[in-house]
Structure formats: C-alpha cells, structure tokens
Design a protein around this motif. Structure first.
Motif, short mmCIF file in Angstrom:
data_model
loop_
_atom_site.label_atom_id
_atom_site.label_comp_id
_atom_site.label_asym_id
_atom_site.label_seq_id
_atom_site.Cartn_x
_atom_site.Cartn_y
_atom_site.Cartn_z
N GLU A 155 2.43 4.42 -1.04
CA GLU A 155 1.98 5.35 -2.32
C GLU A 155 3.22 5.91 -2.84
O GLU A 155 4.29 5.94 -2.40
N LEU A 167 5.01 12.36 -3.97
CA LEU A 167 4.39 13.45 -4.37
C LEU A 167 5.50 14.37 -5.03
O LEU A 167 6.54 14.45 -4.36
N SER A 189 -4.89 11.44 2.16
CA SER A 189 -3.84 10.62 0.93
C SER A 189 -4.63 10.29 -0.33
O SER A 189 -5.90 9.89 -0.32
N ARG A 190 -3.89 10.24 -1.38
CA ARG A 190 -4.57 9.55 -2.61
C ARG A 190 -5.21 8.04 -2.27
O ARG A 190 -6.21 7.94 -2.98
N ASP A 191 -4.27 7.25 -1.64
CA ASP A 191 -4.97 6.00 -1.37
C ASP A 191 -6.34 5.89 -0.50
O ASP A 191 -7.09 5.10 -0.75
N GLN A 192 -6.20 6.74 0.34
CA GLN A 192 -7.49 7.10 1.06
C GLN A 192 -8.68 7.37 0.43
O GLN A 192 -9.57 6.78 0.49
N HIS A 196 1.86 12.44 -8.27
CA HIS A 196 2.39 11.17 -7.81
C HIS A 196 3.21 10.25 -8.91
O HIS A 196 2.67 10.03 -9.94
N GLU A 200 -5.79 16.22 -1.47
CA GLU A 200 -4.46 15.90 -0.91
C GLU A 200 -4.07 17.02 -0.09
O GLU A 200 -3.46 16.59 1.14
N ARG A 210 0.93 -1.34 0.10
CA ARG A 210 0.14 0.10 -0.09
C ARG A 210 0.82 1.36 -0.09
O ARG A 210 0.32 2.46 0.36
#
Lengths: 96, 333
Positions: free
Chosen positions: A6, A9, B112-115, A29, B107, A4
């Motif tokens: 990420e 940025l 976060s992007r994943d959230q 990203h 963001e 997970r």
C-alpha cells in the motif's frame, strides 16, 4: 496485482485563509510527498477550502497516549487562577 | 451513501459472555462514556463488536460512494449542456472524495485500505442496493440527485452525531458538500418540467416511477426486521430508526413532487391527519433482498466495472511506488 504494498498514509493540514493556522482535516494514501500534496488538493480543497497545504507521514507523528489523558491534562483542572475570570475587580476597571 | 446491509446481517458477532475482570471494567467505562454523549476516538478502548460494526458500516458506506460514481459517470459524456456536464463531473468527483474520507475513517479502526478494497472487489462486502439499478435516460440524473441523494442526506445527517468521532467528522464534511447534489438534481428536473417538451416531461415521470421505490428502500428494512439496530442505537452509531427516517423522507418529498408536477408511483400514498404523516403502500422487500444479495439489474456490471478500473490502474500505482523508492534511494546516496 502482484505488488500488494500500500502507499503510505499521510495526514493533511490545510490553512483555510491567510493569517489562520493550518488545521488537520484528514488523511490519504500517496506514494510520495509531491503526490500527497496534489491529492490533498483534490480530496480536501475542492471548494476553495484552503490557501496552503501541509502533509506529513502519519508514521512520523508522535502522539500522547489516550490512556495517560487524566495524568497529563487533569492537573490543570484545579488551577482556576490561570484564567482572568478568577479575579474579581471593581466594575470601573473590570474591562482589564 | 448509506449502509442498509448492516441491518440484514444476523447478530454474528454477539459479545462473548466470558470476559476478564479488566475487560468488564473497560466495558463499563466505555458504556458510561457513550451514555454521557462522549465521542470515541481511534486509540480509545472499544468493545470488539463496536469496532466490527463500525468497520462494516463505514466501509459499506465508502463502497457505496465509490460504486455510486458508476451510474452517473455513465452520463458525463452525454450531458445535454456544458453546464450540466460540469455539474455532473463535480458531483461524481465529490462522490470519489466522500469515498476517500470514509475509507480513511474505516482505516483508523485497524483495517487496511487494501483489505477494504479486497472485500469489495471479491464481492464479500456490500454497498447500497440503489446503485444496482440502471440509469436509462438523462432524467435519471436529476432524479438520482433529488431522490437518491435526498434519501442519503436524510440518512447521513444523524450520523454526524455518531459516537465514533472519525466517522462523525467525515460525515460532517460529506453532508456539507452533498446538499448541492440534491439541489442540482431537483433543478435539472424542474427545468425539464417547466420548459421541456411533452416527451421530456414524460421522461421525468418515467424516471421518478423507476427510482421511487428503490429510493425508499434505501433506509433499510423495517425496524421490526432490523435485528442489529437496537445495539447500534445503544452505541450511538445509529441515531434515528430506519422507519422514522423513511417516514421523514416521504413526508418531505410529497410536496416537492407536487411542485415539480410529477406523481409518485404509489396509489396508497395519502395524508393521514391523525398521524400528521403520509401513509404509504407496502414495500416489496423481496426485491430489496434480491438486489442486496447480488441479483439486481446491474450488480455484476457494477462490480466488474469497479474491478476493471482497479486492475487497469495497477501500473500507475506500481510506477508511482517505483518512482518514490528511486527518489528515496537517491536522497540516501
């Protein structure tokens, strides 16, 4: 997805045409610098908005603290003599 | 594309009444800045409710852009000419880009992007109800550009003045790019209505009949059923009310429909001289609520397609991360 993590940025700066400076236009990203540049091209220059791109990791940017805004920037407020319009000159030389 | 669902939530995050003196002072300073028309930046102090409202609105907006790629992507391989195919590809690519600008803006508020993705993929987050309708014919592509993007632009232009600066900046970029979306749609329809066969003209009318009502629902519930609107207006997140935007859109669209030679499927639609606006028929809000709640014609299909794309791309994301780690280790060695 098991991993997970990420992608980091990046902040994107674009030079819109030769002779102008790079200007911040957004962030994205990406896994590494090369991909960041390629993605920045696709995301921020789909209509010939740029001739050059800089990317920099967002966590590498050092910024002034918004809380210090007054302390940092207000002292310049009363220094009007730093502007050319402060000086009144005769009309004949006023284009100086 | 737009964020109608925020209005349908109850005020679940009402501001707490017990606050410290310091917090009250910060709140007062914040309110004063809003009143003065100042922009709020990511690192400025803001009330928790303002932050949550924005995360919800901006992320819904981002999700709408991303899910909005699906109904149109459906027609890329079947576009009638190479020109139309290139146009459609560019439009869908723009929507991907708009989603990315908006996720980046969300963001900055600390999510976060994943959230954000997780909220979409798990079905917790909402996106615009309009994308849960099917795109049955080529005329749907033109009609989406004309009506759906037209409604989205009407909605989005006032957000360019949103008090939260990163959102406003993203919206300025989006609005600048989106004008082509509406124009290409109208032109595609005009081509069919001008040079097309009777069957093609009927196809355009059929598409307009199907998209009209969902398009005017895009502005969200009527003002008196939109409990959070007042707070969003107070904060400068929302600048123009749902009903006002809907009326502007209808007034602008009637003449365009005439020029196109199609009728809008509302027998009650007529000019009201006294109001200097068009009156229109009752909107079926039960349909709106049903589609928003997940039971529209394509909700399950859209979400499944989105989740599949994300899962199928996992190995690419993992490989890119592995490659980046390897390069970093090489440099360190």
């Amino acid at each position: 997805m098991s991993d997970r993590t990420e992608w980091p940025l990046w902040e994107v700066f674009v030079r819109s045409k030769a002779g102008l400076d790079h200007k911040h236009c957004g962030s994205l990203h990406a896994a590494d610098p090369k991909l960041a540049i390629q993605m920045a091209r696709d995301v921020y220059t789909r209509r010939q908005e740029g001739v050059s791109i800089w990317v920099v990791r967002s966590d590498q940017i050092v910024a002034s603290d918004p809380g210090d805004k007054a302390m940092y920037f207000d002292p310049a407020e009363d220094k009007v003599y730093r502007h050319p319009t402060f000086y009144e000159l005769p009309k004949s030389v006023d284009h100086m | 594309m737009y964020t109608q669902a925020m209005d349908t939530r109850a005020a679940d995050e009402a501001p707490k009444s017990l606050r410290s003196a310091e917090e009250v002072q910060l709140q007062e300073r914040f309110d004063a800045r809003i009143d003065a028309g100042d922009f709020i930046e990511a690192k400025d102090w803001m009330p928790e409710h303002y932050r949550k409202t924005l995360v919800r609105q901006i992320s819904q907006h981002a999700h709408s852009e991303i899910v909005g790629m699906l109904p149109e992507g459906n027609w890329i391989s079947r576009a009638p000419t190479l020109k139309r195919k290139a146009i459609l590809l560019a439009k869908v690519q723009d929507e991907g880009g708009h989603g990315l600008y908006l996720y980046a803006a969300a963001e900055t508020l600390g999510t976060s992007r994943d959230q954000l993705f997780d909220a979409l993929h798990s079905g917790r987050a909402k996106y615009s109800s309009i994308f849960n309708y099917p795109t049955l014919t080529w005329a749907d592509m033109g009609t989406i550009g004309w009506l759906v993007d037209g409604a989205a632009i009407m909605n989005q232009v006032p957000i360019c003045r949103c008090s939260y600066a990163p959102y406003a900046r993203a919206m300025i970029r989006i609005c600048r790019e989106e004008s082509f979306h509406q124009r290409q749609g109208f032109e595609a329809l005009l081509t069919m209505m001008t040079h097309g066969t009777e069957a093609q003209k009927a196809m355009v009318q059929d598409a307009v009949n199907r998209w009209w009502w969902p398009s005017i629902m895009m502005f969200g519930p009527p003002d008196d059923a939109s409990p959070n609107s007042a707070q969003s207006m107070r904060w400068g997140i929302k600048r123009v009310s749902n009903d006002e935007l809907r009326q502007r859109f209808i007034d602008a669209t009637v003449d365009q429909a005439k020029l196109l030679g199609v009728t809008l499927p509302d027998p009650d639609l007529k000019w009201n001289e006294a109001r200097q606006s068009h009156d229109f028929g009752a909107i079926d809000w039960s349909e709106f609520k049903r589609v928003l709640a997940g039971d529209g014609p394509c909700n399950r299909e859209r979400l499944a397609a989105r989740v599949k794309a994300w899962d199928d791309g996992a190995w690419v994301r993992e490989a890119a991360t592995a490659h980046a780690n390897k390069q970093t280790m090489k440099e360190a060695a």
